[in-house]
Design an enzyme around this catalytic site. Structure first.
Site, PDB file in Angstrom:
ATOM      1  N   SER A 148       0.234  -1.394  -0.218  1.00 22.77           N
ATOM      2  CA  SER A 148      -0.083  -0.171   0.365  1.00 22.77           C
ATOM      3  C   SER A 148       0.617   1.511   0.193  1.00 22.77           C
ATOM      4  CB  SER A 148      -0.777  -0.750   1.663  1.00 22.77           C
ATOM      5  OG  SER A 148      -2.376   0.812   1.298  1.00 22.77           O
ATOM      6  N   ASP A 155     -10.547  -3.650  -5.057  1.00 20.92           N
ATOM      7  CA  ASP A 155      -9.113  -2.966  -4.404  1.00 20.92           C
ATOM      8  C   ASP A 155      -9.371  -1.647  -5.469  1.00 20.92           C
ATOM      9  OD1 ASP A 155      -7.039  -1.523  -3.368  1.00 20.92           O
ATOM     10  OD2 ASP A 155      -5.774  -2.296  -3.890  1.00 20.92           O
ATOM     11  N   HIS A 169      -8.182  -4.694  -0.656  1.00 20.46           N
ATOM     12  CA  HIS A 169      -7.146  -4.163  -0.127  1.00 20.46           C
ATOM     13  C   HIS A 169      -6.821  -4.092   1.374  1.00 20.46           C
ATOM     14  CE1 HIS A 169      -4.014  -1.027  -0.627  1.00 20.46           C
ATOM     15  NE2 HIS A 169      -4.582  -0.542   0.611  1.00 20.46           N
TER      16      HIS A 169
END
Length: 422
Positions: free
Chosen positions: A205, A362, A392
């Site tokens: 991320s 995501d 995610h």
């Protein structure tokens, strides 16, 4: 007898009232927890419960923020850190220690079952959390890095960079780069018995964003002789110029990373005015009349970079007239150190073999896919590992109490790729 009958009636009424309260509470809880999810997402009811917990903490943070008691992110991070922070506890196979690299806190995981003079592989890891949440020392990342150290018989350096709102771009990036540069010094690698030719950088991320940015800067820095053999990016966030890619449109209401939340994280990272969220979401900051964004827009033209299977039937969102104030006040939006997808092709050609993991559910899916395509066009070997049931953040949800099967699969396959290529 009459008194007993009256008491029984009272008890019955009390029981009915209690049941009504329980029913109402259950109904309200179910209403709060339930959200419609795609049929292909992994373990949807678990994800609903996880999302409801996150939303509850976010609402608490927003309440504290609105009352002037604390910044909303500090409330979120207080909850995250106080329920998950771990001391550096070593095991029979892995020695764990906290130390400072060039003034930056890092947690080092050293596999210690090899002979003392045997050189090991190494991964520099950067945790996710929107540049604002989490730590290298919380349970999920401690577990991941410990597992990597043991499975790869490696040294893992997990960088605990500073977070917003205490610092903003470029400080998170600077922490990541300075700590990495320190570790890559020959004498430091020697201290940890690391093979200089077998070092990788990785992150998930926002950590994937920092890993990509550090890899680019390291490739450009001629003063650093030891370079990365690999980079591995887990559902990375790589650009903030288009909040209407197909994955942003498709997954705008899919947990745990909602589209407005991602815009909010970007503005917090880049120290932008929170009122800019709406212009970002409709792409006003990259309108056709804003010449500052022209070159950058071309580098993330998803109509050219995405395979048709991911474009589906979505249409680009392009405004004719925009909001120049956003780009003027938040110049980091156009800085490749903040948005690695904007790097020039000459820089991309210098990067190492790459692994990119993306998830179907995501908003950041297309960031990773577009970066994979640009790297391939630059001649870099890329492995794109896509999960149709992934969401995610799933890779760190592979341990109790947030266990998801897709979390275990992604983690195992990621480590397997590292084992085969590092």
């Amino acid at each position: 007898i009459i008194q007993q009958v009256k008491q029984a009636s009272t008890d019955t009424a009390d029981m009915k009232s209690a049941l009504a309260v329980v029913f109402l509470f259950s109904l309200l809880s179910a209403y709060y927890v339930y959200i419609p999810l795609p049929s292909t997402v992994s373990e949807p009811w678990k994800l609903m419960l996880l999302d409801a917990t996150f939303r509850g903490v976010q609402h608490l943070g927003n309440l504290f923020h609105d009352l002037g008691l604390s910044h909303h992110i500090r409330v979120l991070n207080f909850v995250v850190l106080n329920f998950g922070m771990l001391a550096p506890v070593s095991s029979e196979a892995v020695r764990v220690s906290d130390t400072m690299f060039n003034g930056v806190l890092v947690r080092v995981f050293e596999y210690n079952k090899e002979p003392g003079d045997a050189l090991k592989r190494s991964v520099v890891y950067l945790h996710g959390g929107g540049w604002a949440l989490g730590s290298a020392r919380i349970r999920s990342y401690d577990h991941l890095c410990r597992k990597m150290a043991e499975d790869l018989k490696a040294v893992i350096v997990s960088i605990d960079y500073r977070l917003a709102p205490d610092v903003h771009f470029p400080e998170q990036y600077n922490d990541a780069f300075l700590a990495t540069k320190h570790f890559l010094q020959p004498e430091v690698l020697s201290k940890y018995s690391v093979d200089p030719a077998r070092v990788s950088v990785s992150g998930d991320s926002a950590g994937g964003n920092l890993a990509a940015a550090v890899a680019q800067q390291l490739a450009l820095d001629s003063s650093i002789t030891n370079k990365f053999k690999l980079q591995s990016l887990i559902y990375p966030v790589l650009q903030a110029l288009d909040f209407n890619t197909p994955s942003y449109q498709q997954n705008r209401d899919v947990p745990i990373l909602y589209r407005p939340l991602m815009a909010r994280f970007w503005l917090e990272y880049l120290n932008g005015d929170p009122s800019f969220i709406q212009p970002l979401l409709v792409n006003n900051h990259t309108a056709l009349d804003l010449s500052q964004a022209t070159v950058s827009r071309a580098k993330l033209n998803w109509t050219l970079l995405l395979p048709s299977a991911f474009k589906k039937n979505y249409k680009p969102v392009v405004q004719a007239m925009g909001t120049p104030k956003v780009i003027e006040e938040v110049p980091g939006l156009l800085d490749a150190r903040a948005a690695p997808l904007l790097a020039d092709q000459e820089v991309l050609r210098m990067l190492p073999r790459t692994y990119i993991l993306t998830c179907e559910h995501d908003v950041l899916r297309d960031d990773g896919i577009m970066y994979a395509r640009r790297l391939e066009e630059a001649g870099i070997p890329v492995t794109h590992d896509h999960y149709d049931d992934g969401f995610h953040g799933c890779m760190i949800f592979g341990i109790w109490p947030t266990y998801f099967s897709v979390g275990v699969r992604t983690m195992n396959n990621y480590i397997k790729w590292l084992d085969e290529n590092l």
